[in-house]
Design an enzyme around this catalytic site. Structure first.
Site, PDB file in Angstrom:
ATOM      1  N   GLU A   1     -30.319  37.471   5.410  1.00 28.74           N
ATOM      2  CA  GLU A   1     -29.406  36.819   4.445  1.00 28.74           C
ATOM      3  C   GLU A   1     -27.990  36.783   5.009  1.00 28.74           C
ATOM      4  OE1 GLU A   1     -30.442  35.084   1.939  1.00 28.74           O
ATOM      5  OE2 GLU A   1     -32.479  35.756   2.326  1.00 28.74           O
ATOM      6  N   TRP A  22     -28.025  33.836   6.981  1.00 32.31           N
ATOM      7  CA  TRP A  22     -27.754  32.571   6.281  1.00 32.31           C
ATOM      8  C   TRP A  22     -26.241  32.336   6.181  1.00 32.31           C
ATOM      9  CZ3 TRP A  22     -30.371  28.322   5.064  1.00 32.31           C
ATOM     10  CH2 TRP A  22     -31.769  28.382   5.049  1.00 32.31           C
ATOM     11  N   TRP A  37     -25.870   8.718  -8.389  1.00 31.18           N
ATOM     12  CA  TRP A  37     -25.412   9.801  -9.266  1.00 31.18           C
ATOM     13  C   TRP A  37     -24.985   9.249 -10.611  1.00 31.18           C
ATOM     14  CZ3 TRP A  37     -27.012  13.998  -7.146  1.00 31.18           C
ATOM     15  CH2 TRP A  37     -26.934  14.211  -5.769  1.00 31.18           C
ATOM     16  N   ASN A  44     -28.299  34.902  -6.869  1.00 33.64           N
ATOM     17  CA  ASN A  44     -28.670  33.770  -5.995  1.00 33.64           C
ATOM     18  C   ASN A  44     -29.789  32.907  -6.575  1.00 33.64           C
ATOM     19  OD1 ASN A  44     -28.667  32.287  -3.400  1.00 33.64           O
ATOM     20  ND2 ASN A  44     -30.726  33.141  -3.260  1.00 33.64           N
ATOM     21  N   TRP A  74     -23.598  16.706  -6.583  1.00 30.38           N
ATOM     22  CA  TRP A  74     -23.490  18.138  -6.253  1.00 30.38           C
ATOM     23  C   TRP A  74     -22.045  18.576  -6.078  1.00 30.38           C
ATOM     24  CZ3 TRP A  74     -21.276  19.254  -1.513  1.00 30.38           C
ATOM     25  CH2 TRP A  74     -21.344  18.285  -0.509  1.00 30.38           C
ATOM     26  N   TRP A 124     -24.906  24.323  -2.063  1.00 29.92           N
ATOM     27  CA  TRP A 124     -25.037  23.084  -2.851  1.00 29.92           C
ATOM     28  C   TRP A 124     -25.806  22.008  -2.092  1.00 29.92           C
ATOM     29  CZ3 TRP A 124     -24.618  22.259  -7.878  1.00 29.92           C
ATOM     30  CH2 TRP A 124     -24.002  23.261  -8.625  1.00 29.92           C
TER      31      TRP A 124
END
Ligand code: FAD
Length: 482
Positions: free
Chosen positions: A280, A283, A311, A346, A364, A387
């Site tokens: 993690e 990430w 959108w 998360n 987003w 996102w």
């Protein structure tokens, strides 16, 4: 004439700690007086200057750092304005001959710092920068063809294999003070705290910003959550993740310190948990790499086909989402946790983001902005990567057609309903069976639980099935137009 050597300016940024701070260690090794400085430079950051919740954190973190520096007979000089101008002024005021800092990686920071370094060097002022915040800096990690990695697993394999983070540095033994301190703005004058109403009241019960707070949280995590991390990190109802993200963002603890701590605790917490946690952190490194190689990552779809995505503009939907009043309990729980504590688990970040993007079909970037303002860990690399991952528009992203079902996600990851009951207390008395789908409960059950749907708790603002099909059709139109 002064007999003491000229001072070094130590420019603190996202490295608000004394331990494992390479710029600080290098400055103290020189045996010259050190002037620690923090500059609030909103102008360089532009639209990505820290949001409200981050500013709350920053206030307390600076306060804590100043207290720690005072123990060494030192101070934290505060300034506000364009960093380059403030540093020039400080050089003039103090006769400093060197400026040291740890690197930041946002596009505006890189640009500003590069120009500053060149300008200082041109005037024979030493300018030195260091890596304090990443295990591997983005330009050192490339694939065999010399290109940036676009897939996380390959990126992390490469970083993990070549990684030798070394031992974290200790805090300095001593910090020599200058003969004269330059003028400092007061912390209150930076106006980082909310005014009236004080929307950050709930933050204080949860967080202790500062280096000691970061260390305490790490110890707490190693004692408890770390032992359950691999399987338990997806459970928002359990304290199984570290909660270190705001400390990491503000640099109160370094990834190298985490790496060393996990390695020391490896036997006790188990290999699987240790490796999952480190991945993690991986990430986080991957997100920084994406932002470095694609400097528009926070503003633009990484996959250009999403530029044509239809959108919807839906002010009411956006508002309901922000306020935690969508009628989907796990979504509302997450958005209320965010508002109250400045943080969200998360798994729930993924569910709430998916709901905004796919169920409401809102861009987003609207969600990214809201998180930016409300998260205490708001981080340009991690937030934009999160996102774009959920939107499906990013690198190595979740495909757009994978639409999180907010009902079954709630049932699976909060099986006893503790998380929803905590953050959506008006549903607390509903039986588990209906907790994530209150609209399916019969009138008697709702009445018994004290719920009047549409009054005490909203009806769903969109129907799950219809919204899912609408999103898939929109996505299909992208593919057809390609
Ligand atoms: P732990 O599980 O304890 O993980 C340890 C550390 O690893 C974290 O503190 C964080 O630095 C890093 N990390 C964990 N998961 C991720 C991830 N998926 N991506 C990148 N780094 C990760 N994280 C932020 O730090 N700032 C943000 O602004 C941010 N915005 C996000 C927005 C969305 C839509 C999504 C889906 C995720 C976002 N994340 C963000 C990533 C992740 O949700 C948080 O880092 C994590 O929830 C922090 O909790 P923790 O410290 O308990 O994590």
């Amino acid at each position: 004439m002064s007999s003491s050597p000229p001072p070094i300016i130590l420019w603190f940024r996202q490295d608000l700690r004394l331990k494992d701070n390479p710029a600080l260690a290098a400055a103290t090794e020189r045996g010259q007086p050190v002037i620690p400085v923090y500059i609030l430079d909103d102008e360089s950051a532009g639209e990505w200057s820290p949001g409200g919740a981050s500013r709350w954190w920053l206030h307390h973190s600076l306060e804590s750092l100043a207290t720690d520096l005072r123990k060494f007979g030192s101070r934290l000089i505060l300034r506000e304005g364009l960093a380059a101008e403030e540093i020039d002024q400080l050089i003039q005021d103090t006769g400093a001959t060197a400026v040291y800092w740890n690197r930041c990686y946002e596009p505006f920071s890189l640009e500003r710092d590069k120009a500053l370094k060149a300008s200082l060097k041109a005037r024979d002022i030493e300018a030195a920068s260091f890596n304090a915040n990443l295990l591997a800096e983005p330009w050192t990690v490339k694939n065999k063809s010399g290109d940036p990695f676009r897939v996380f697993s390959a990126f992390w394999r490469s970083v993990r294999t070549n990684l030798d983070p070394g031992h974290p540095l200790p805090a300095p033994d001593d910090l020599e003070a200058p003969e004269h301190w330059p003028v400092s703005t007061s912390l209150d004058d930076l106006q980082l705290l909310p005014g009236n109403p004080n929307w950050a009241e709930g933050f204080e019960n949860v967080w202790s910003p500062g280096e000691q707070g970061a260390y305490d949280r790490l110890i707490g995590f190693l004692d408890c959550g770390a032992k359950h991390y691999d399987k338990g990190r997806d459970r928002p109802d359990k304290p199984y993740t570290s909660g270190l993200s705001p400390h990491l963002h503000h640099g109160e603890i370094s990834p190298r310190q985490l790496f060393a701590a996990i390695d020391t605790a490896r036997e006790e917490i188990g290999d699987k948990n240790a490796e999952k946690f480190l991945s993690e952190i991986g990430w986080r490194e991957f997100s920084y790499s994406l932002l470095f190689y694609f400097p528009n990552f926070a503003e633009k779809n990484y996959q250009e086909k999403f530029d044509r995505f239809p959108w919807r503009r839906d002010t009411d939907g956006l508002r309901a989402w922000q306020r935690g009043r969508t009628g989907y309990p796990i979504v509302d729980a997450g958005m209320r946790e965010l508002w109250t504590t400045g943080w969200m688990h998360n798994r729930v970040r993924m569910i709430t983001a998916s709901f905004l993007i796919k169920h409401l079909m809102i861009d987003w970037r609207e969600g990214e902005k809201w998180f930016w303002d409300t998260l205490v860990d708001a981080d340009l690399a991690n937030n934009s990567a999160g996102w774009q991952w959920v939107a499906g528009s990013g690198a190595d992203a979740s495909p757009y057609f994978r639409i999180f079902n907010p009902i079954t996600q709630g049932e699976k990851f909060d099986p006893e309903g503790d998380y929803v009951r905590k953050w959506v207390p008006e549903l607390a008395s509903l039986p588990d069976k209906f907790l994530n789908r209150p609209w399916e409960a019969d009138t008697a059950t709702l009445a018994k639980a004290g719920i009047r749907l549409g009054e005490t708790y909203p009806k769903p603002i969109v129907d799950h099935k219809t919204a899912r099909e609408r999103a898939l059709t929109a996505f299909q139109s992208l593919k057809e137009a390609a």
